[in-house]
Scaffold this motif. Structure first.
Motif, PDB file in Angstrom:
ATOM      1  N   ASP A  72      36.836  41.316  41.820  1.00  0.00           N
ATOM      2  CA  ASP A  72      37.138  41.364  40.387  1.00  0.00           C
ATOM      3  C   ASP A  72      35.992  40.702  39.611  1.00  0.00           C
ATOM      4  OD1 ASP A  72      38.071  41.104  37.789  1.00  0.00           O
ATOM      5  OD2 ASP A  72      40.058  40.408  38.390  1.00  0.00           O
ATOM      6  N   PRO A  73      35.295  41.456  38.765  1.00  0.00           N
ATOM      7  CA  PRO A  73      34.138  40.898  38.058  1.00  0.00           C
ATOM      8  C   PRO A  73      34.517  39.887  36.975  1.00  0.00           C
ATOM      9  CG  PRO A  73      34.536  43.136  37.336  1.00  0.00           C
ATOM     10  CD  PRO A  73      35.480  42.876  38.469  1.00  0.00           C
ATOM     11  N   MET A  74      35.790  39.743  36.675  1.00  0.00           N
ATOM     12  CA  MET A  74      36.221  38.772  35.676  1.00  0.00           C
ATOM     13  C   MET A  74      36.485  37.396  36.290  1.00  0.00           C
ATOM     14  SD  MET A  74      36.022  40.348  32.942  1.00  0.00           S
ATOM     15  CE  MET A  74      35.138  41.870  33.118  1.00  0.00           C
ATOM     16  N   LYS A  75      36.306  37.288  37.611  1.00  0.00           N
ATOM     17  CA  LYS A  75      36.550  36.029  38.307  1.00  0.00           C
ATOM     18  C   LYS A  75      35.266  35.540  38.960  1.00  0.00           C
ATOM     19  CE  LYS A  75      41.298  37.240  39.336  1.00  0.00           C
ATOM     20  NZ  LYS A  75      42.264  37.541  40.379  1.00  0.00           N
ATOM     21  N   ASN A  76      35.115  34.240  39.027  1.00  0.00           N
ATOM     22  CA  ASN A  76      34.019  33.645  39.784  1.00  0.00           C
ATOM     23  C   ASN A  76      34.445  33.626  41.245  1.00  0.00           C
ATOM     24  OD1 ASN A  76      32.380  33.089  37.549  1.00  0.00           O
ATOM     25  ND2 ASN A  76      33.489  31.200  37.155  1.00  0.00           N
ATOM     26  N   THR A  77      33.564  34.106  42.109  1.00  0.00           N
ATOM     27  CA  THR A  77      33.927  34.222  43.516  1.00  0.00           C
ATOM     28  C   THR A  77      32.777  33.783  44.399  1.00  0.00           C
ATOM     29  OG1 THR A  77      35.312  36.134  42.978  1.00  0.00           O
ATOM     30  CG2 THR A  77      34.751  35.827  45.278  1.00  0.00           C
ATOM     31  N   TRP A  78      33.108  33.083  45.469  1.00  0.00           N
ATOM     32  CA  TRP A  78      32.150  32.724  46.505  1.00  0.00           C
ATOM     33  C   TRP A  78      32.732  33.287  47.789  1.00  0.00           C
ATOM     34  CZ3 TRP A  78      27.372  30.669  46.623  1.00  0.00           C
ATOM     35  CH2 TRP A  78      26.877  30.261  47.855  1.00  0.00           C
ATOM     36  N   VAL A  79      31.967  34.141  48.479  1.00  0.00           N
ATOM     37  CA  VAL A  79      32.462  34.771  49.700  1.00  0.00           C
ATOM     38  C   VAL A  79      31.670  34.250  50.889  1.00  0.00           C
ATOM     39  CG1 VAL A  79      32.807  36.951  50.913  1.00  0.00           C
ATOM     40  CG2 VAL A  79      33.148  36.850  48.442  1.00  0.00           C
ATOM     41  N   SER A  80      32.393  33.723  51.852  1.00  0.00           N
ATOM     42  CA  SER A  80      31.809  33.265  53.097  1.00  0.00           C
ATOM     43  C   SER A  80      32.749  33.690  54.208  1.00  0.00           C
ATOM     44  CB  SER A  80      31.653  31.742  53.067  1.00  0.00           C
ATOM     45  OG  SER A  80      31.185  31.286  54.308  1.00  0.00           O
ATOM     46  N   ALA A  81      32.250  34.455  55.153  1.00  0.00           N
ATOM     47  CA  ALA A  81      33.126  34.966  56.213  1.00  0.00           C
ATOM     48  C   ALA A  81      32.288  35.386  57.410  1.00  0.00           C
ATOM     49  CB  ALA A  81      33.943  36.151  55.698  1.00  0.00           C
ATOM     50  N   ASP A  95      42.413  57.936  42.255  1.00  0.00           N
ATOM     51  CA  ASP A  95      42.887  57.198  43.424  1.00  0.00           C
ATOM     52  C   ASP A  95      41.829  56.203  43.904  1.00  0.00           C
ATOM     53  OD1 ASP A  95      45.240  58.632  43.338  1.00  0.00           O
ATOM     54  OD2 ASP A  95      44.692  59.982  44.996  1.00  0.00           O
ATOM     55  N   ASP A  96      40.572  56.638  43.931  1.00  0.00           N
ATOM     56  CA  ASP A  96      39.480  55.782  44.381  1.00  0.00           C
ATOM     57  C   ASP A  96      39.339  54.559  43.468  1.00  0.00           C
ATOM     58  OD1 ASP A  96      37.872  56.133  46.716  1.00  0.00           O
ATOM     59  OD2 ASP A  96      36.091  56.184  45.436  1.00  0.00           O
ATOM     60  N   LEU A  97      39.423  54.789  42.165  1.00  0.00           N
ATOM     61  CA  LEU A  97      39.295  53.686  41.209  1.00  0.00           C
ATOM     62  C   LEU A  97      40.481  52.727  41.325  1.00  0.00           C
ATOM     63  CD1 LEU A  97      37.917  55.564  38.063  1.00  0.00           C
ATOM     64  CD2 LEU A  97      36.640  54.251  39.769  1.00  0.00           C
ATOM     65  N   THR A  98      41.663  53.275  41.532  1.00  0.00           N
ATOM     66  CA  THR A  98      42.848  52.430  41.712  1.00  0.00           C
ATOM     67  C   THR A  98      42.716  51.596  42.977  1.00  0.00           C
ATOM     68  OG1 THR A  98      44.241  54.018  40.528  1.00  0.00           O
ATOM     69  CG2 THR A  98      45.364  52.449  41.959  1.00  0.00           C
ATOM     70  N   ASP A  99      42.280  52.228  44.067  1.00  0.00           N
ATOM     71  CA  ASP A  99      42.081  51.502  45.333  1.00  0.00           C
ATOM     72  C   ASP A  99      41.010  50.417  45.200  1.00  0.00           C
ATOM     73  OD1 ASP A  99      43.993  53.098  46.503  1.00  0.00           O
ATOM     74  OD2 ASP A  99      42.556  54.331  47.620  1.00  0.00           O
ATOM     75  N   LEU A 100      40.062  50.626  44.301  1.00  0.00           N
ATOM     76  CA  LEU A 100      39.001  49.660  44.057  1.00  0.00           C
ATOM     77  C   LEU A 100      39.535  48.430  43.320  1.00  0.00           C
ATOM     78  CD1 LEU A 100      35.907  49.164  44.268  1.00  0.00           C
ATOM     79  CD2 LEU A 100      35.686  50.338  42.082  1.00  0.00           C
ATOM     80  N   GLY A 101      40.689  48.608  42.647  1.00  0.00           N
ATOM     81  CA  GLY A 101      41.279  47.503  41.906  1.00  0.00           C
ATOM     82  C   GLY A 101      41.168  47.660  40.406  1.00  0.00           C
ATOM     83  N   VAL A 102      40.733  48.829  39.947  1.00  0.00           N
ATOM     84  CA  VAL A 102      40.639  49.083  38.515  1.00  0.00           C
ATOM     85  C   VAL A 102      42.061  49.162  37.967  1.00  0.00           C
ATOM     86  CG1 VAL A 102      39.904  50.743  36.763  1.00  0.00           C
ATOM     87  CG2 VAL A 102      38.440  50.272  38.729  1.00  0.00           C
ATOM     88  N   SER A 103      42.327  48.386  36.927  1.00  0.00           N
ATOM     89  CA  SER A 103      43.667  48.383  36.347  1.00  0.00           C
ATOM     90  C   SER A 103      43.670  49.122  35.014  1.00  0.00           C
ATOM     91  CB  SER A 103      44.151  46.942  36.158  1.00  0.00           C
ATOM     92  OG  SER A 103      43.252  46.245  35.321  1.00  0.00           O
ATOM     93  N   GLY A 104      44.851  49.354  34.525  1.00  0.00           N
ATOM     94  CA  GLY A 104      44.993  50.038  33.250  1.00  0.00           C
ATOM     95  C   GLY A 104      44.962  51.546  33.427  1.00  0.00           C
ATOM     96  N   THR A 105      44.997  52.225  32.308  1.00  0.00           N
ATOM     97  CA  THR A 105      45.002  53.682  32.317  1.00  0.00           C
ATOM     98  C   THR A 105      43.628  54.215  32.696  1.00  0.00           C
ATOM     99  OG1 THR A 105      46.623  53.653  30.535  1.00  0.00           O
ATOM    100  CG2 THR A 105      45.474  55.738  30.926  1.00  0.00           C
ATOM    101  N   ILE A 106      43.623  55.123  33.639  1.00  0.00           N
ATOM    102  CA  ILE A 106      42.364  55.761  34.036  1.00  0.00           C
ATOM    103  C   ILE A 106      42.374  57.148  33.397  1.00  0.00           C
ATOM    104  CG2 ILE A 106      40.922  56.512  35.952  1.00  0.00           C
ATOM    105  CD1 ILE A 106      42.273  54.317  37.638  1.00  0.00           C
ATOM    106  N   ASP A 107      41.891  57.190  32.159  1.00  0.00           N
ATOM    107  CA  ASP A 107      41.902  58.429  31.391  1.00  0.00           C
ATOM    108  C   ASP A 107      40.591  59.195  31.579  1.00  0.00           C
ATOM    109  OD1 ASP A 107      40.111  56.880  29.969  1.00  0.00           O
ATOM    110  OD2 ASP A 107      41.357  56.707  28.188  1.00  0.00           O
ATOM    111  N   ALA A 108      40.469  60.290  30.846  1.00  0.00           N
ATOM    112  CA  ALA A 108      39.285  61.151  30.970  1.00  0.00           C
ATOM    113  C   ALA A 108      37.996  60.399  30.641  1.00  0.00           C
ATOM    114  CB  ALA A 108      39.430  62.375  30.068  1.00  0.00           C
ATOM    115  N   ALA A 109      38.049  59.504  29.662  1.00  0.00           N
ATOM    116  CA  ALA A 109      36.852  58.744  29.283  1.00  0.00           C
ATOM    117  C   ALA A 109      36.410  57.827  30.423  1.00  0.00           C
ATOM    118  CB  ALA A 109      37.121  57.930  28.021  1.00  0.00           C
ATOM    119  N   ARG A 110      37.367  57.186  31.095  1.00  0.00           N
ATOM    120  CA  ARG A 110      37.015  56.297  32.219  1.00  0.00           C
ATOM    121  C   ARG A 110      36.475  57.104  33.396  1.00  0.00           C
ATOM    122  NH1 ARG A 110      41.026  51.286  33.204  1.00  0.00           N
ATOM    123  NH2 ARG A 110      39.139  50.158  33.721  1.00  0.00           N
TER     124      ARG A 110
END
Length: 159
Positions: free
Chosen positions: A16-25, A86-101
């Motif tokens: 999620d680009p709205m969150k600060n994240t540090w990934v270590s794995a 479906d791909d955008l939803t699986d990616l975590g995109v929220s809200g309405t996925i209309d023609a413009a998106r």
């Protein structure tokens, strides 16, 4: 997104680009996927590709990330509406996925390709080298410095 397991949900959350994240794995746990997903989501949020910098540890990881990202964006450019939603939803995109998106998602490949200098996906080493090259006097090194390869460094230490 309720059909995902806990690890996948954690990856979606980390991307999620709205969150600060540090990934270590561990290797093979999905770090490159998270970073690639995060960049895709940043682009979907209309972030200028020139303003995105991705740092990885190895050249192989940087190349893999770039390949995955361009593959995904290229697929989006040609994907039917339903599959893209479906791909955008699986990616975590929220809200309405209309023609413009959908139209925006389809244009991301061209935007990324046309970015002057390309998307910045670098190793930490190359990033640091670039900073040193931009500010050699501030760090008190010769402006003509050159990095040495690992093999050369081993030979110099052996000598």
């Amino acid at each position: 997104m309720t059909n995902f397991d806990a690890a996948t949900l954690a990856q979606i959350n980390a991307a999620d680009p709205m969150k600060n994240t540090w990934v270590s794995a561990n290797a093979g746990s999905g770090k490159t996927r998270v970073l690639t997903d995060r960049v895709a989501r940043l682009l979907l949020h209309d972030t200028d590709p020139q303003r995105i910098l991705c740092l990885t540890y190895t050249k192989a990881a940087a190349a893999e990330m770039q390949n995955r990202l361009f593959k995904r964006l290229g697929e989006w450019a040609m994907m039917p509406d339903g599959m893209l939603q479906d791909d955008l939803t699986d990616l975590g995109v929220s809200g309405t996925i209309d023609a413009a998106r959908l139209r925006n998602a389809r244009q991301l490949f061209a935007r990324a390709i046309e970015t002057p200098g390309g998307l910045k996906i670098q190793t930490i080493h190359s990033f640091c080298s670039g900073v040193l090259r931009r500010f050699p006097l501030e760090v008190e090194i010769s402006p003509q410095f050159k990095e040495i390869e690992d093999t050369t460094a081993r030979e110099l230490r052996a000598d």
